[in-house]
Design an enzyme around this catalytic site. Structure first.
Site, PDB file in Angstrom:
ATOM      1  N   ASP A   1      -1.558  15.210   6.435  1.00 34.40           N
ATOM      2  CA  ASP A   1      -1.825  16.143   7.620  1.00 34.40           C
ATOM      3  C   ASP A   1      -1.560  15.699   8.904  1.00 34.40           C
ATOM      4  O   ASP A   1      -0.940  14.953   8.982  1.00 34.40           O
ATOM      5  CB  ASP A   1      -3.410  16.260   7.341  1.00 34.40           C
ATOM      6  CG  ASP A   1      -4.070  14.847   7.179  1.00 34.40           C
ATOM      7  OD1 ASP A   1      -4.682  14.548   8.044  1.00 34.40           O
ATOM      8  OD2 ASP A   1      -3.915  14.261   6.242  1.00 34.40           O
TER       9      ASP A   1
ATOM     10  N   ARG B   1       0.924  -1.059  -0.125  1.00 34.85           N
ATOM     11  CA  ARG B   1       0.031   0.116   0.006  1.00 34.85           C
ATOM     12  C   ARG B   1       0.898   1.247   0.147  1.00 34.85           C
ATOM     13  O   ARG B   1       1.793   1.233   0.778  1.00 34.85           O
ATOM     14  CB  ARG B   1      -0.845  -0.042   1.356  1.00 34.85           C
ATOM     15  CG  ARG B   1      -1.582   1.405   1.589  1.00 34.85           C
ATOM     16  CD  ARG B   1      -2.682   1.285   2.526  1.00 34.85           C
ATOM     17  NE  ARG B   1      -2.892   2.497   3.270  1.00 34.85           N
ATOM     18  CZ  ARG B   1      -3.522   3.483   2.745  1.00 34.85           C
ATOM     19  NH1 ARG B   1      -3.740   3.499   1.260  1.00 34.85           N
ATOM     20  NH2 ARG B   1      -3.521   4.435   3.440  1.00 34.85           N
TER      21      ARG B   1
END
Ligand code: HPA
Length: 234
Positions: free
Chosen positions: A204, A88
């Site tokens: 973030d 991933r």
């Protein structure tokens, strides 16, 4: 051959797959990194491509968001297409002493999802990365002098809402990233017997309400993709 979610021909998916969450990211990665990249899946717009990176055959396919979607693709890739390695390449929210743009390797993935418990008789599965893939990524990062943080992550089912005390709990357990897929990917990998790894760019930060600007995001994701692909070379 096709599955309910992948309409690729049987030999059109490589035994090594990069799995970004966003199918448009998969298309972009294929255009940027693959030689002779061909589109192999369009079902549900979950775009997938197969091509070559420095001679290594590799596929890049979107996983969608969340453990259920990611687990569907990972399971079908392993069971039906014989995929042996899935990495991933995603983004996460940072927790604690980690900065926007940092690369984080998910050594283990805790979760609020019930997915692994459903597969494991209600017990807690220690969802962890494949050691060989983890070692290769760490060695490649060291050789290329790319900073790669190795830490636990938390895979949540709740992008909005969820446990109001989550941040404090993550800090107390030295977890450094929050995303939505790795615990499921690792659980499927342990059950199906393929190698799995998650490498994440911190897009973030949960404490500072900071977000990566688009150009920095682009550069960060490219840097991460190159590192992961290099680490998978024979
Ligand atoms: N939460 C869950 N998933 C995410 C986040 C987040 O803050 N950032 C990137 N993926």
């Amino acid at each position: 051959m096709s599955t309910p979610h992948l309409d690729a021909a049987p030999d059109m998916i490589a035994d090594t797959v990069l799995l970004p969450g966003d199918p448009l990211r998969a298309r972009h990665m294929a255009h940027e990194f693959l030689d002779d990249g061909r589109e192999v899946n369009t079902r549900r717009n979950m775009l997938g491509y197969t091509g070559f990176y420095r001679g290594m055959r590799v596929s890049v396919i979107g996983s969608g968001m969340g453990i259920p979607s990611c687990a569907i693709y990972a399971t079908e890739l392993a069971r039906v297409f014989g995929v042996r390695r899935i990495v991933r390449v995603g983004t996460c929210g940072g927790v604690g002493d980690i900065e926007l743009g940092d690369l984080l390797l998910a050594q283990a993935a805790s979760t609020d999802s019930n997915f692994n418990r459903l597969q494991f008789g209600g017990h807690d599965l220690a969802a962890c990365a494949d050691f060989g893939l983890m070692r290769a990524a760490v060695d490649t990062a060291a050789a290329q002098r790319v900073a790669l943080r190795v830490a636990g992550v938390f895979s949540t089912d709740c992008f909005y809402g969820g446990d109001p005390q989550l941040l404090a709990r993550l800090l107390a357990h030295r977890i450094r990233g929050v995303e939505m897929e790795s615990a499921g990917l690792y659980g499927v990998a342990m059950r199906e017997g393929f190698q799995a790894l998650s490498v994440l760019t911190v897009s973030d930060h949960l404490e500072h309400d900071a977000h990566m600007p688009p150009t920095q995001r682009e550069q960060g994701l490219a840097r991460m993709t190159a590192l992961v692909l290099d680490s998978l070379l024979p």
